[in-house]
Design an enzyme around this catalytic site. Structure first.
Site, PDB file in Angstrom:
ATOM      1  N   ASP A 121       0.877  -1.166   0.000  1.00  0.00           N
ATOM      2  CA  ASP A 121       0.000   0.000   0.000  1.00  0.00           C
ATOM      3  C   ASP A 121       0.922   1.227   0.000  1.00  0.00           C
ATOM      4  O   ASP A 121       2.112   1.123   0.361  1.00  0.00           O
ATOM      5  CB  ASP A 121      -0.940  -0.002   1.217  1.00  0.00           C
ATOM      6  CG  ASP A 121      -2.116   0.967   1.006  1.00  0.00           C
ATOM      7  OD1 ASP A 121      -2.056   1.796   0.064  1.00  0.00           O
ATOM      8  OD2 ASP A 121      -3.098   0.907   1.781  1.00  0.00           O
TER       9      ASP A 121
HETATM   10  C1  BGC Z   1      -4.931   3.470   0.114  1.00  0.00           C
HETATM   11  C2  BGC Z   1      -5.063   2.442  -1.011  1.00  0.00           C
HETATM   12  C3  BGC Z   1      -4.879   3.143  -2.332  1.00  0.00           C
HETATM   13  C4  BGC Z   1      -3.523   3.819  -2.338  1.00  0.00           C
HETATM   14  C5  BGC Z   1      -3.221   4.553  -3.640  1.00  0.00           C
HETATM   15  C6  BGC Z   1      -3.664   4.294   0.013  1.00  0.00           C
HETATM   16  O1  BGC Z   1      -3.693   5.371   0.902  1.00  0.00           O
HETATM   17  O2  BGC Z   1      -4.946   2.792   1.349  1.00  0.00           O
HETATM   18  O3  BGC Z   1      -6.316   1.830  -0.953  1.00  0.00           O
HETATM   19  O4  BGC Z   1      -4.986   2.216  -3.376  1.00  0.00           O
HETATM   20  O5  BGC Z   1      -3.482   4.797  -1.297  1.00  0.00           O
HETATM   21  O6  BGC Z   1      -4.039   5.657  -3.793  1.00  0.00           O
END
Ligand code: BGC
Length: 820
Positions: free
Chosen positions: A229
């Site tokens: 993530d």
């Molecule tokens: C979120 C993810 C997301 C990623 C990219 C993170 O803060 O938890 O779900 O895909 O950012 O935007």
């Protein structure tokens, strides 16, 4: 290795650079090796392809895309094929927008109704969540785009999400928190998966070999790549070693250096680095397309979004059969959501819709005697007496009221959990006032997660649309007027009060760890076992018609029964199959969902329905043998219209597996009775099989790289305390204004290592150590170390950049050195 011939030609530096991104969304590509760069983009219910300024919190704009209903909405359809159809549309849009990896679906378990991201997740039940996710994955991947189920795993709270440690026993981990991912991987064949921010039993998900190798690869046969993530990577080299292929966003030369150093000092074998690269390259090449279509059919996708929303609407109450609405009854429309719909959640999943339908725009096209509109309440803030009075006057003049209410934007967002389950007070004040003057109130709800409804006795009907996406308003009018017969059923339990929820005493974990003491007893597994009354049970939903169940036949591989539509209109029923095991030696929830079928029947029609009993039907995770086992014996098969409304029952006998069944009766008494709200330390330790880790923050004010930035309130350095105070003021002010500052919230909850992981390589982990020394009160020593570390980073950057050039890398392709 499939791409050995390419990998053999690459230098160590080139390989190291590929394990982290290029900027916020792309992977590193090398023209000279024919390796294209992949674009990864959010999100679960629509594309968030950013062409300009990039961020991972949904703050900057993105290209227009269809905003489908969110996962929590579509899960109410219990229709895997619908999930697949939406997945296909998402895939088509991804291809047009040159996106190779779509960051979704999200399938974390709704452990508590308060998780700020529940609107993005499917269910409190892993079987339903997994089946829906597998549908999405199949659909997305049918278009040559990789799906990326997220956030793997045990990530059910937003508070301190980047640094909290989910302390969980192995059985609960397997049966509740990883089973959905197992289904998405095995049945959907997901080509990628996103590791979550949190630790699991002390080890960050992105470097957890138990999760990423033993379970994901060795047990489930996953052959795609793992992406962290955004900012979830902790020790990059350890992550690669233990099964993560890609760190996002880019940490540029700083990240590459960590890999190079680890190879040089022997902590990461180059052969493992090669394997990870090979696994990543498989998806890079699989998803690459020479030619792409330039457009998708926006109208068709809008229609698909509408159909999906309509199939997912849940009729919760319908006293006196007030619905479908009689076209002759003069009807007032009250509530701001009718004019400005609440149709999606906030954060990284935010979609810039191609079009947005509203109730007020569409109502003229329906057979409704429209008596006018009143806004009723402000989006946030206190009750507005003027708006209230206007609404009451309108309600007096009409025979019925369509009252559009629900959760406002700030109630549900990535980055923050809700603090209660109530509806905004200005809306419930309105409801009560309007109900005083009109007895035919039909509530039209918009909310991505469960709310308390102490007011339900004052209204005739409740239709819950969850977050219906850009075409949700029309779908709702179709159901209100009877053009569509409602068929959605709840993917989660609605407790009477938040205080009744199983994790009430444990959620959210406020300091380092969050203890999953309730074990398997999430949602209905708890209410059914402990006998706790609820407002609406899991799987509940009414219809304009009725269904009868009869003639059950159960064998060990399948259960069949006859389903008849005995009412007066066509409609669909979601038949659910639960297993109840009467085990003596191991504890089991009273009922567990193990199958379901959505069946459409015309009025008067009946059909034989068969639900297979698959490998999940009887299994439990045996922690003594460390494997899935089946206990030999007789099991109850329960078929019904909700977890409480069981219509048919049969017995089946399952053959057991060889492993010995552990006798846990004396050790785990709370878990046998399901009364898990106050599990004692001693019993929890028995469940865990080890001591409970000390989950409290450092009390000595000395912070380390995995402490959250908000902990500076207590720091030794007055400068750090001052910075923390300023941040808190900005955060509190934005919340008071009704528009939380997601950026500040993110930084607030972010551990210090995030400074290195979220700055595109401008700060190294070594520099973070220097910053921490300053925070911890050693200003001059810290500053000197910080400056020294910055110098070393600049030098390493230069050397690496030179090596890349020497290796023949084109200047043009060297963009990641500067891009953030
Ligand atoms: C979120 C993810 C997301 C990623 C990219 C993170 O803060 O938890 O779900 O895909 O950012 O935007």
């Amino acid at each position: 290795m499939k791409y050995q011939s390419i990998i053999e030609k690459m230098t160590l530096e080139e390989k190291a650079f590929m394990m982290s991104g290029k900027g916020t969304w792309q992977t590193v590509g090398y023209e000279k090796y024919g390796i294209p760069s992949m674009f990864l983009s959010d999100g679960p219910h629509g594309l968030r392809r950013q062409a300009g300024a990039a961020d991972h919190l949904g703050l900057n704009g993105s290209l227009p895309a269809t905003c489908f209903p969110t996962a929590a909405t579509i899960a109410n359809s219990w229709d895997e094929d619908l999930g697949e159809e939406i997945g296909r549309c998402l895939g088509e849009e991804a291809v047009v927008q040159d996106v190779q990896v779509l960051l979704g679906p999200g399938l974390n378990i709704k452990r508590s109704p308060l998780c700020g991201r529940n609107f993005e997740y499917f269910s409190e039940d892993p079987y339903l969540a997994g089946k829906m996710a597998a549908g999405y994955v199949r659909g997305i991947q049918s278009q040559k785009v990789a799906a990326c189920p997220k956030h793997f795993a045990v990530n059910s709270q937003e508070l301190r999400r980047m640094a909290s440690d989910s302390v969980i026993d192995e059985r609960t981990f397997r049966e509740i928190y990883t089973t959905g991912f197992e289904i998405a991987v095995k049945e959907g064949k997901a080509k990628s998966i996103m590791s979550s921010y949190n630790q699991i039993n002390g080890v960050y998900a992105n470097e957890n070999s138990h999760l990423l190798r033993e379970i994901l690869v060795d047990e489930w046969g996953f052959d795609g790549f793992v992406v962290s993530d955004w900012g979830a990577s902790n020790d990059h080299a350890l992550g690669v070693k233990n099964g993560s292929q890609l760190e996002m966003p880019s940490t540029s030369a700083a990240g590459a250096k960590e890999i190079i150093d680890a190879v040089k000092n022997g902590t990461l074998e180059e052969s493992i680095l090669n394997e990870r690269l090979d696994e990543l390259l498989q998806v890079v090449f699989d998803t690459h397309m020479e030619k792409r279509p330039e457009k998708f059919d926006m109208k068709k996708h809008h229609e698909a979004a509408k159909r999906a929303a309509a199939e997912s609407i849940v009729l919760l109450k319908n006293a006196d059969q007030i619905l479908p609405l009689d076209g002759k009854v003069s009807t007032a429309v009250i509530g701001d959501f009718a004019e400005t719909p609440r149709y999606q959640g906030a954060g990284s999943s935010v979609v810039n819709p191609t079009k947005l339908d509203t109730t007020l725009q569409l109502i003229g096209g329906y057979n409704i005697s429209y008596a006018g509109y009143a806004k009723g309440y402000e989006r946030t803030g206190k009750t507005n007496p003027g708006l209230l009075e206007e609404a009451v006057n309108l309600a007096k003049s009409a025979q019925a009221v369509l009252l559009y209410i629900g959760l406002d934007e700030i109630s549900e967002s990535e980055g923050m959990d809700r603090i209660h389950m109530k509806m905004p007070k200005n809306q419930t004040d309105l409801l009560e006032a309007v109900a005083e003057v009109n007895e035919n109130i039909i509530v039209i709800m918009s909310a991505g997660s469960a709310v308390e409804m102490p007011w339900i006795g004052s209204v005739k009907a409740v239709l819950h649309g969850y977050l219906g996406g850009q075409a949700g308003a029309g779908a709702m009018l179709d159901v209100i007027t009877g053009k569509v017969c409602p068929s959605g059923k709840l993917n989660e339990t609605y407790p009477l009060r938040y205080e009744d929820t199983p994790a009430y005493n444990y959620y959210p974990g406020r300091e380092r760890s969050t203890e999953y003491r309730e074990g398997l007893y999430v949602g209905y597994r708890y209410y059914e076992t402990a006998g706790i009354p609820v407002l609406f049970p899991f799987g509940f939903g009414l219809s304009y018609t009725q269904f009868a169940y009869s003639d059950i036949e159960a064998a060990d591989k399948a259960v069949s029964f006859t389903l008849a539509n005995t009412g007066s209109c066509s409609g669909a029923e979601i038949a659910q199959l639960y297993i109840s095991a009467d085990s003596q030696k191991i504890y089991r929830p009273a009922k567990e969902l193990k199958g379901f079928r959505k069946v459409f029947l015309r009025a008067g029609e009946s059909r034989r329905v068969t639900i297979p009993l698959d490998d999940k039907a009887f299994r439990y995770f045996n922690t003594s043998t460390n494997t899935w086992e089946v206990e030999a014996g007789s099991y109850k098969v329960l078929v019904g219209a909700s977890v409480q409304d069981i219509r048919l029952e049969a017995q089946v006998t399952a053959e057991g597996t060889a492993g010995e069944v552990p006798d846990l009766r004396t050790d785990l008494t709370a878990y046998f009775s399901g009364t898990i709200r106050n599990v004692e330390d001693a019993e929890y330790e028995k469940l865990l099989g080890h001591e409970i880790p000390d989950g409290s923050w450092n009390s000595n004010g000395i912070l380390d790289i995995n402490d959250a930035i908000c902990q500076m309130y207590d720091a030794k350095s007055p400068l750090a305390r001052f910075a923390c105070r300023i941040m808190t003021i900005i955060k509190d002010r934005s919340e008071a204004k009704g528009k939380p500052n997601l950026n500040i919230l993110f930084i607030y909850n972010m551990p210090f290592r995030g400074l290195a992981k979220m700055t595109g390589g401008a700060i190294s982990m070594e520099m973070v150590e220097g910053i921490l020394e300053i925070v911890n009160g050693h200003f001059f020593r810290g500053l000197a170390n910080l400056i020294g570390a910055k110098r070393r980073l600049t030098k390493a950057n230069k050397e690496l950049s030179q090596k890349m050039k020497d290796a023949g890398k084109e200047q043009e392709d060297n963009k990641w050195m500067t891009q953030s």
